[in-house]
Design an enzyme around this catalytic site. Structure first.
Site: not given
Ligand code: GLU
Length: 445
Positions: A125, A165
């Site tokens: 992340k 996100d």
């Molecule tokens: N931010 C999204 C999550 O919390 C998607 C992450 C992604 O697609 O890599 O899973």
């Protein structure tokens, strides 16, 4: 043999002033500690120490200029938490409140969520304390360029593939991807959530919300129930809330709330028409971070500075941000007869709210299961990019439904409790953990 209190005390010592990270780890350890202690291979391999330590943490300076010509300095992060199952994968969050601890909590959760998707994805992340609120389109463009100038040093199509996100939607992914291409001159699909004409997957924008509703449908089916006629409260008004509202409506449910930092909207007619969904998208890209204008536009009620959990509903979907649903909120929902709760934001419920739902025997799905559809379709986008072709919306949707069914099955396998209550939190944590942990043992260190 691990002792919960001892392990958590050590973790807190090693990670001071990171309450969200500690909260996320505590939730998982509580579910898995017996499974770990029952398997000497896990204990001997120090699996809990290893699985709670990020592989790599990067923090970098982002310098850019606002519309007045003033130089701005923000901080960018990428926490590459665990790549045992595949390349690091996880979104980018742009929000004023973020700290390194937020990204450690999100990267940790992502590792288990990605494991649940059945796809070969590690967990990561990242993002920045840059706030899109009140920024012009040009400022967002300049910030995204400056951010990618730094981030590109740490990512790669087989190493780490970011996505969106909170605060990072289709527009920001476009600006970020454009800058990556300018620097590297390659079409490697380095980000997911791309536009459909330049490498993106159909259904990706809808995927988190659709996935949550598919999961809810599985929960209902198991109880000889369905979504038809259900009254639903959701929080947030971004991508995730939007997808939930659309799919819930298609399956015959009625979504009566959305919310923003300014308060919530109560729409007794239902947030159930394309005009309303399009308006939600407009609200998000206006960068004002408010929902109030929806009330005037559609003749709904705006309740300032309150959360939607006071509205009597059958199902609740927190879709905004961590810890948005507290124990007090949980008590009100249960008192008003809520039948299902799906945590659709990452760690949207406080740990005591989560425990309360479980204690009250409410079917309760944790974020890493309920919201895994987004990253799952990101995984499908990576597969399409690697094959240099694209699937139809129907093909992607079918795969998404199958993945959500599999996640539900995994929760059933590991979450059954003696009295027939299905503890989805325990089920998701054990299923997500086992795969990563077993692979870590097989790969050695
Ligand atoms: N931010 C999204 C999550 O919390 C998607 C992450 C992604 O697609 O890599 O899973």
């Amino acid at each position: 043999m691990y002792i919960y209190e001892e392990f958590m005390a050590n973790l807190e010592r090693r990670n001071p002033a990171e309450p969200e990270f500690i909260q996320a780890v505590a939730g998982v350890i509580e579910s898995i500690i017996d499974v770990v202690n029952d398997n000497p291979a896990y204990v001997n391999a120090k699996i809990l120490e290893r699985i709670t330590e990020p592989d790599r943490v990067v923090s970098f300076k982002v310098e850019w200029e606002n519309d007045n010509g003033d130089v701005q300095v923000n901080r960018g992060y990428r926490v590459q938490f665990n790549n045992t199952l595949g390349p690091y994968k996880g979104g980018l969050r742009f929000h004023a409140s973020v700290t390194l601890g937020s990204f450690k909590f999100l990267g940790f959760e992502q590792t288990f969520k990605n494991s649940l998707t059945t796809l070969p994805l590690g967990g990561a992340k990242g993002g920045s304390d840059f706030s899109p609120r009140g920024k012009s389109n040009n400022e967002i463009l300049r910030f995204c360029r400056a951010f990618m100038n730094q981030l590109q040093k740490y990512i790669g199509p087989d190493t780490d593939i970011p996505a969106g996100d909170i605060g990072v939607g289709a527009r920001e992914i476009g600006y970020l991807y454009g800058q990556y291409k300018r620097i590297k001159d390659e079409n490697s699909g380095i980000l997911t959530g791309k536009g459909p004409f330049w490498g993106g997957s159909l259904i990706r924008p809808e995927a988190t919300g659709f996935g949550a509703i598919y999961f809810a449908n599985e929960m209902a089916k198991m109880r000889n129930d369905s979504l038809k006629g259900k009254r639903i409260a959701i929080s947030g008004f971004g991508n995730v809330a939007w997808g939930v509202a659309m799919k819930a409506t298609q399956l015959g449910a009625k979504v009566v709330t959305i919310s923003g930092p300014d308060g919530y909207i109560l729409d007794e007619e239902g947030v159930g028409t394309p005009e309303k969904w399009n308006y939600m998208v407009q609200l998000r890209i206006s960068n004002n971070d408010v929902v109030a204008p929806y009330a005037n536009k559609f003749g709904a009620k705006f309740i300032p500075r309150k959360k939607p959990w006071e509205v009597p509903v059958d199902m609740a979907f927190p879709c905004a941000i961590q810890n948005e649903l507290t124990l007090e909120d949980a008590k009100v929902l249960v008192k008003n007869g809520v039948k299902y709760v799906l945590e659709t934001s990452n760690m949207g419920c406080t740990n005591d709210a989560e425990s309360y739902f479980i204690q009250q025997k409410i079917p309760y799905a944790p974020g890493k299961a309920a919201n895994a559809g987004g990253v799952a379709v990101s995984g499908l986008e990576m597969a399409q990019n690697a094959m240099k072709l694209s699937w139809t919306a129907a093909e992607v949707d079918e795969k998404l439904q199958e993945i959500m069914r599999n996640i539900h099955n995994a929760c059933v396998t590991y979450g059954k409790e003696g009295d027939a209550y299905l503890n989805y939190v325990r089920g998701a944590n054990i299923a997500g953990f086992k795969k990563v942990a077993d692979a870590m043992l097989e790969l050695g260190y």
